[in-house]
Design a protein around this motif. Structure first.
Motif, mmCIF file in Angstrom:
data_model
loop_
_atom_site.group_PDB
_atom_site.id
_atom_site.type_symbol
_atom_site.label_atom_id
_atom_site.label_comp_id
_atom_site.label_asym_id
_atom_site.label_seq_id
_atom_site.Cartn_x
_atom_site.Cartn_y
_atom_site.Cartn_z
ATOM 1 N N GLU A 24 0.247 3.448 -9.010
ATOM 2 C CA GLU A 24 -0.694 2.823 -9.939
ATOM 3 C C GLU A 24 -2.117 3.282 -9.644
ATOM 4 O O GLU A 24 -2.920 3.473 -10.555
ATOM 5 N N ASN A 25 -2.411 3.469 -8.348
ATOM 6 C CA ASN A 25 -3.740 3.970 -7.981
ATOM 7 C C ASN A 25 -4.001 5.328 -8.617
ATOM 8 O O ASN A 25 -5.110 5.616 -9.075
ATOM 9 N N LYS A 99 -10.258 14.497 -7.559
ATOM 10 C CA LYS A 99 -8.817 14.649 -7.338
ATOM 11 C C LYS A 99 -8.456 16.122 -7.458
ATOM 12 O O LYS A 99 -8.763 16.765 -8.461
ATOM 13 N N THR A 100 -7.799 16.660 -6.428
ATOM 14 C CA THR A 100 -7.378 18.055 -6.449
ATOM 15 C C THR A 100 -5.853 18.119 -6.344
ATOM 16 O O THR A 100 -5.211 17.182 -5.840
ATOM 17 N N PRO A 101 -5.243 19.215 -6.811
ATOM 18 C CA PRO A 101 -3.772 19.336 -6.779
ATOM 19 C C PRO A 101 -3.168 19.233 -5.381
ATOM 20 O O PRO A 101 -2.013 18.823 -5.233
ATOM 21 N N SER A 102 -3.939 19.582 -4.360
ATOM 22 C CA SER A 102 -3.401 19.562 -2.997
ATOM 23 C C SER A 102 -3.363 18.160 -2.391
ATOM 24 O O SER A 102 -2.744 17.950 -1.340
ATOM 25 N N MET A 103 -3.992 17.188 -3.035
ATOM 26 C CA MET A 103 -4.046 15.833 -2.487
ATOM 27 C C MET A 103 -2.744 15.087 -2.727
ATOM 28 O O MET A 103 -2.059 15.311 -3.729
ATOM 29 N N ASP A 104 -2.422 14.191 -1.811
ATOM 30 C CA ASP A 104 -1.240 13.345 -1.960
ATOM 31 C C ASP A 104 -1.453 12.335 -3.084
ATOM 32 O O ASP A 104 -2.581 12.101 -3.527
ATOM 33 N N VAL A 105 -0.370 11.727 -3.518
ATOM 34 C CA VAL A 105 -0.447 10.696 -4.559
ATOM 35 C C VAL A 105 -1.329 9.550 -4.068
ATOM 36 O O VAL A 105 -1.153 9.044 -2.955
ATOM 37 N N GLY A 106 -2.293 9.152 -4.878
ATOM 38 C CA GLY A 106 -3.187 8.067 -4.522
ATOM 39 C C GLY A 106 -4.370 8.468 -3.676
ATOM 40 O O GLY A 106 -5.293 7.675 -3.475
ATOM 41 N N GLN A 107 -4.363 9.703 -3.165
ATOM 42 C CA GLN A 107 -5.461 10.174 -2.340
ATOM 43 C C GLN A 107 -6.602 10.655 -3.226
ATOM 44 O O GLN A 107 -6.385 11.198 -4.311
ATOM 45 N N VAL A 108 -7.825 10.467 -2.748
ATOM 46 C CA VAL A 108 -8.986 10.829 -3.558
ATOM 47 C C VAL A 108 -10.139 11.249 -2.659
ATOM 48 O O VAL A 108 -10.233 10.831 -1.501
ATOM 49 N N GLY A 109 -10.999 12.085 -3.203
ATOM 50 C CA GLY A 109 -12.210 12.493 -2.493
ATOM 51 C C GLY A 109 -13.421 12.211 -3.382
ATOM 52 O O GLY A 109 -13.316 11.529 -4.396
ATOM 53 N N PHE A 110 -14.564 12.785 -3.005
ATOM 54 C CA PHE A 110 -15.789 12.541 -3.765
ATOM 55 C C PHE A 110 -16.443 13.860 -4.158
ATOM 56 O O PHE A 110 -16.408 14.837 -3.400
ATOM 57 N N TYR A 111 -17.034 13.876 -5.320
ATOM 58 C CA TYR A 111 -17.826 15.041 -5.728
ATOM 59 C C TYR A 111 -19.135 15.090 -4.960
ATOM 60 O O TYR A 111 -19.598 16.142 -4.553
#
Length: 215
Positions: A24-25, A99-111
């Motif tokens: 859901e995240n 969000k990049t393709p290499s990230m796991d489900v629900g994982q996120v970074g910042f611009y």
């Protein structure tokens, strides 16, 4: 499944929400709104908690009371963070989530790290958490459809704004043309008046010459 909560009533009508799990995240990350502010316990696993601001508001408009509700809820929904004191909660606008393709489900970074703010939460306040939980509502929304509906409204508003702008520009153009015509008409009237005065002067001169000749 998404869980929705209501912030303290005296702060205004604000909704706080979070996903059931990382799937859901992922959907919340993908179909967020420009008015959404994302919260997470720093350097620990926790729920992704969102605050939906009113249209036109920014992160600077979050009141101290609403901010406290959000950070208490995210701390309470962190297995590790809920057990310890003095945890940091980070928050940032939804548009800053990367969000990049290499990230796991629900994982996120910042611009931009400059758009990320941090607040220290000393301890869990059960009074706040319990109050929020009493407002809890479970829903299974179609997040994509909600986002598309908002996009459609925003497109319609932009089109109307462009039509209004075009109409104002057309009216301004017509007014400038009218003013130019008025100026041209006034200049013409002045020119005709000057010509008439010259004619009168010429006629008077001719009459005087005739009188002199007669004498």
């Amino acid at each position: 499944m998404v869980f929705y909560f209501k912030a303290r009533p005296e702060a205004g009508d604000y909704t706080i929400f979070m996903g059931l799990d990382k799937y859901e995240n992922e959907e919340l990350i993908k179909y967020g709104f420009p008015e959404d502010i994302w919260f997470h316990v720093d350097k620990m696993s926790s729920a992704h908690v969102y605050l939906r601001l009113h249209k036109g508001q920014t992160i600077d408009d979050i009141s101290e009371g609403v901010l406290e509700d959000c950070v208490q809820l995210v701390k309470a929904n962190s297995i590790q963070g809920n057990k310890v004191n003095n945890v940091d909660v980070v928050y940032t606008p939804w548009q800053n989530l990367k969000k990049t393709p290499s990230m796991d489900v629900g994982q996120v970074g910042f611009y931009s790290s400059k758009m990320v703010r941090t607040v220290r939460v000393e301890k869990r306040v059960n009074e706040i958490v319990n109050r929020l939980n009493r407002t809890k509502v479970e829903r299974t929304p179609d997040l994509k459809a909600e986002r598309e509906a908002v996009n459609a409204v925003e497109r319609a508003e932009r089109k109307q704004q462009l039509r209004d702008k075009k109409r104002r520009e057309d009216l301004d153009k017509l007014e400038k043309e009218r003013q130019a015509e008025l100026r041209s008409y006034k200049n013409l009237m002045v020119a005709e008046k000057m010509t008439s005065n010259k004619d009168i002067a010429s006629a008077n001169k001719s009459l005087q010459e005739l009188e002199e000749d007669f004498m």
